[in-house]
Design a protein around this motif. Structure first.
Motif, short mmCIF file in Angstrom:
data_model
loop_
_atom_site.label_atom_id
_atom_site.label_comp_id
_atom_site.label_asym_id
_atom_site.label_seq_id
_atom_site.Cartn_x
_atom_site.Cartn_y
_atom_site.Cartn_z
N PRO A 1 0.80 -1.23 0.00
CA PRO A 1 0.00 0.00 0.00
C PRO A 1 0.83 1.28 0.00
O PRO A 1 0.34 2.35 -0.36
CB PRO A 1 -0.82 -0.12 1.29
CG PRO A 1 -0.84 -1.58 1.61
CD PRO A 1 0.48 -2.11 1.13
N GLU A 2 2.12 1.18 0.41
CA GLU A 2 2.96 2.37 0.49
C GLU A 2 3.56 2.77 -0.86
O GLU A 2 4.16 3.84 -0.98
CB GLU A 2 4.11 2.14 1.49
CG GLU A 2 3.67 1.99 2.94
CD GLU A 2 3.14 0.60 3.23
OE1 GLU A 2 3.57 -0.34 2.53
OE2 GLU A 2 2.28 0.46 4.13
N ILE A 3 3.43 1.90 -1.88
CA ILE A 3 4.07 2.15 -3.17
C ILE A 3 3.01 2.24 -4.26
O ILE A 3 2.09 1.41 -4.33
CB ILE A 3 5.07 1.03 -3.52
CG1 ILE A 3 6.19 0.96 -2.48
CG2 ILE A 3 5.67 1.24 -4.90
CD1 ILE A 3 7.20 -0.16 -2.72
N ASN A 4 3.12 3.25 -5.11
CA ASN A 4 2.21 3.41 -6.25
C ASN A 4 2.86 2.79 -7.48
O ASN A 4 3.87 3.29 -7.98
CB ASN A 4 1.91 4.89 -6.49
CG ASN A 4 0.92 5.10 -7.61
OD1 ASN A 4 0.16 4.19 -7.97
ND2 ASN A 4 0.89 6.30 -8.18
N ILE A 5 2.30 1.69 -7.95
CA ILE A 5 2.85 0.95 -9.10
C ILE A 5 1.89 1.06 -10.27
O ILE A 5 0.69 0.79 -10.13
CB ILE A 5 3.09 -0.54 -8.76
CG1 ILE A 5 4.03 -0.67 -7.55
CG2 ILE A 5 3.67 -1.27 -9.96
CD1 ILE A 5 4.23 -2.11 -7.08
N LEU A 6 2.40 1.45 -11.42
CA LEU A 6 1.60 1.56 -12.64
C LEU A 6 2.26 0.75 -13.75
O LEU A 6 3.49 0.71 -13.86
CB LEU A 6 1.48 3.02 -13.09
CG LEU A 6 0.83 3.99 -12.09
CD1 LEU A 6 0.89 5.42 -12.62
CD2 LEU A 6 -0.61 3.61 -11.80
N THR A 7 1.45 0.09 -14.59
CA THR A 7 2.00 -0.68 -15.70
C THR A 7 1.27 -0.32 -16.99
O THR A 7 0.08 -0.01 -16.97
CB THR A 7 1.86 -2.21 -15.47
OG1 THR A 7 0.51 -2.62 -15.74
CG2 THR A 7 2.24 -2.60 -14.06
N VAL A 8 1.99 -0.39 -18.10
CA VAL A 8 1.39 -0.27 -19.43
C VAL A 8 1.84 -1.49 -20.23
O VAL A 8 3.04 -1.74 -20.37
CB VAL A 8 1.76 1.05 -20.12
CG1 VAL A 8 3.26 1.30 -20.11
CG2 VAL A 8 1.26 1.07 -21.56
N GLU A 9 0.88 -2.28 -20.71
CA GLU A 9 1.19 -3.59 -21.28
C GLU A 9 0.43 -3.83 -22.58
O GLU A 9 -0.58 -3.17 -22.85
CB GLU A 9 0.82 -4.69 -20.27
CG GLU A 9 1.43 -4.50 -18.89
CD GLU A 9 0.82 -5.44 -17.86
OE1 GLU A 9 0.88 -6.66 -18.08
OE2 GLU A 9 0.28 -4.94 -16.86
N ASP A 10 0.89 -4.79 -23.34
CA ASP A 10 0.23 -5.17 -24.59
C ASP A 10 0.35 -6.68 -24.78
O ASP A 10 1.29 -7.16 -25.41
CB ASP A 10 0.87 -4.44 -25.79
CG ASP A 10 0.17 -4.74 -27.10
OD1 ASP A 10 -0.99 -5.21 -27.06
OD2 ASP A 10 0.77 -4.51 -28.16
N PRO A 11 -0.62 -7.46 -24.28
CA PRO A 11 -1.79 -7.07 -23.50
C PRO A 11 -1.53 -7.23 -22.01
O PRO A 11 -0.46 -7.67 -21.61
CB PRO A 11 -2.83 -8.10 -23.98
CG PRO A 11 -2.02 -9.35 -24.14
CD PRO A 11 -0.66 -8.89 -24.65
N VAL A 12 -2.53 -6.88 -21.17
CA VAL A 12 -2.48 -7.16 -19.74
C VAL A 12 -2.77 -8.64 -19.56
O VAL A 12 -3.88 -9.10 -19.77
CB VAL A 12 -3.50 -6.31 -18.96
CG1 VAL A 12 -3.52 -6.72 -17.49
CG2 VAL A 12 -3.18 -4.83 -19.09
#
Length: 569
Positions: A344-355
């Motif tokens: 919860p302390e870390i903001n993780i974002l991903t961009v994938e092709d595909p998820v």
């Protein structure tokens, strides 16, 4: 007998609108195409119900005012994919003495009617209904039967693929056969067997005189079926319908997705078709959505590599690249890394092709080039979302590479992949894309190259003596793993489908980017020089790691040789 008048004339006589509206609608039809009834509805001259009633008069066809979802035969629904039903605005209703009653909004769409006739395996009797009433009926009926139809092939547990294929070879009148006997059961059996054997891909390949089906199991293709050429169009059309593709278009490549449940497992299938000289070639990539995500210490890393990776994924900034060909497990490694640091302390974002897998607590975006939602555009927006860690599915171009590097230089930890043969080549690949060497040197913290090797089947593996000459095929360095007296070889049994291998594990090559490597990158030296320097500082190559797994009885010499290339001298 039907009415010989044109549809516009019938509507005008029934509704009493002026003739000028017919002329206006005809002009619109000449300019932009379309059906006259749809044009009159868009002009708000007529309602959809009026058009259906006029069509009924013109074609002498019965019209349904309303579709009773409760009266629809649920068995018929299993044969018609919901995407196809919605796209073509049709719904099978019930069996009658002379065929199957099917509600349609466009009775002139003979292509769709022929497809339904083939899927149901019986004559059909179309009745007219509005497109909206058919859609409402589809939603109600398919929702009601979701529990019944969720498992595509529950009744195929234990079905023998050869038996199903043999049914196609019998000179039986298909109209006399069971509804699902020929094509549908064959396709369902293929998918069931592929999932049962843990296959990653199903290939349907048209040949000159027949069609071949091959499964990719543990990274290697195996032919499992050949059947007659005359079933080619039906089999491929069935698969395309399941994936929501245009079955009339056979000249262009198409991509689609199928989501089904097989034997209690949720399976996502990425579908690809390409035209060949002998017909359309189909490849289905299977992804088990219910598969458990691997932990970082479960994917085959040696202890030294695992310790380094645990340190790298907890860094505050920099780029960690994972390299290897398609299907080498790069995404699994990245997901395992993200899963390890997810909190919860870390903001993780991903961009994938595909998820491929949905990770709880992580923001994931699926790229869509059709609407300009590219890796670069999403990555640019990510920087305004206050991320701590960013995962980019793949660095494909200069723009994506530069934004990823800028993100790493401004206090973000970036994970990504590139397609190269070894770790050192990733450096030169970025420079070849146009990234300045000083940016590569200042942002990269490490590069992990990897491959997947098949693991020996524990039920049939055998110990065998090994000579120094055989061992030297791995091109080990002087400080590499010494030649053992014995290793294990693949034999083959029923459990491993006579291959001698069961499952796969990773072999890894971790290049830490220290001061010496950074200086080489700044001088723009070649990848072989960088690799030799890293090896001199103790980097284990893919073959080194493979040799260690051979000694421990995890895999065979032949398997490591198959997936790796000779190390630089």
């Amino acid at each position: 007998m039907g009415d010989s008048r044109k549809l516009g004339e019938i509507l005008r006589s029934r509704l009493g609108f002026p003739e000028e509206k017919i002329v206006e609608a005809l002009d619109h039809q000449v300019e932009r195409g379309g059906r006259i009834g749809e044009i009159l509805v868009s002009m708000k001259v007529a309602e959809a119900e009026d058009v259906v009633q006029a069509l009924g008069v013109q074609l002498d066809m019965p019209v349904l005012e309303e579709i009773d979802a409760g009266a629809v035969d649920s068995e018929l629904i299993h044969s018609i994919p919901i995407n196809f039903a919605k796209q073509q605005r049709l719904l099978p209703l019930s069996r009658t003495g002379d065929g199957i009653l099917v509600a349609v909004s466009d009775p002139l769409n003979t292509f769709a009617l022929d497809e339904v006739r083939m899927l149901l395996g019986q004559p059909i009797r179309p009745v007219l209904a509005t497109g909206q009433s058919i859609l409402d009926g589809i939603n109600k009926v398919y929702d009601r039967t979701a529990g019944e139809a969720g498992a595509l092939v529950d009744d195929l547990e234990g079905a023998d693929l050869d038996t199903v294929a043999h049914e196609l070879e019998e000179p039986e009148d298909l109209l006399d056969a069971d509804d699902e006997a020929p094509i549908i059961r064959l396709v369902n059996s293929l998918l069931f067997q592929a999932v049962k054997e843990r296959c990653s891909d199903v290939h349907i390949e048209p040949m000159e005189r027949d069609i071949a089906v091959r499964f990719r199991r543990d990274g290697v293709l195996h032919e499992i079926l050949r059947t007659q050429k005359r079933f080619q169009a039906s089999v491929i059309s069935r698969v395309k319908i399941m994936g929501g593709l245009n079955i009339a278009e056979k000249r262009l490549p198409q991509d689609g997705r199928i989501r089904i449940k097989i034997a209690g497992k949720d399976i996502d299938i990425r579908l690809s078709t390409v035209p060949t000289v002998h017909g359309e070639r189909v490849v289905m990539r299977l992804l088990d959505r219910s598969a458990v995500l691997h932990d970082l210490n479960e994917i085959g890393m040696a202890e030294s590599c695992l310790r380094s990776m645990n340190q790298l994924i907890h860094k505050s900034h920099g780029i960690l690249l994972v390299t290897g060909p398609t299907g080498s497990g790069k995404t699994t490694t990245l997901y395992a890394s993200l899963n390890k640091i997810n909190s919860p302390e870390i903001n993780i974002l991903t961009v994938e092709d595909p998820v491929e897998y949905q990770l709880p607590g992580i923001g994931q975006i699926h790229v869509n080039e059709k609407i300009d939602l590219s890796f670069a555009n999403v990555l640019r927006s990510f920087l305004r979302q206050d991320p701590d860690v960013i995962m980019v599915g793949e660095i494909r171009d200069l723009q994506t590479a530069e934004i990823a590097i800028q993100a790493s230089l401004t206090g973000h930890l970036v994970f990504s992949t590139v397609h190269t043969n070894d770790a050192a080549s990733a450096v030169t690949r970025l420079v070849d894309m146009g990234v300045e060497p000083f940016l590569v040197a200042s942002s990269l913290v490490a590069i992990l190259a990897q491959r997947l090797v098949r693991t020996l089947c524990p039920n049939c593996t055998q110990e065998t003596a090994v000579t120094s000459s055989e061992w030297q095929k791995l091109a080990l360095r002087e400080n590499g793993t010494p030649c053992p007296e014995t290793v294990y070889k693949a034999v083959g049994c029923q459990k491993c489908f006579k291959t001698g291998y069961l499952g796969r594990t990773g072999i890894y090559e971790l290049l830490m980017v220290g001061d010496e490597i950074r200086q080489m990158v700044l001088k723009n030296v070649d990848s072989n020089t960088i690799k030799r320097a890293a090896m001199a500082r103790g980097m284990l190559t893919l073959r080194d790691d493979g040799a260690d797994k051979v000694v421990r009885g995890v895999t065979s010499i032949e398997e490591v040789m198959r997936v790796t290339q000779e190390d630089v001298a």
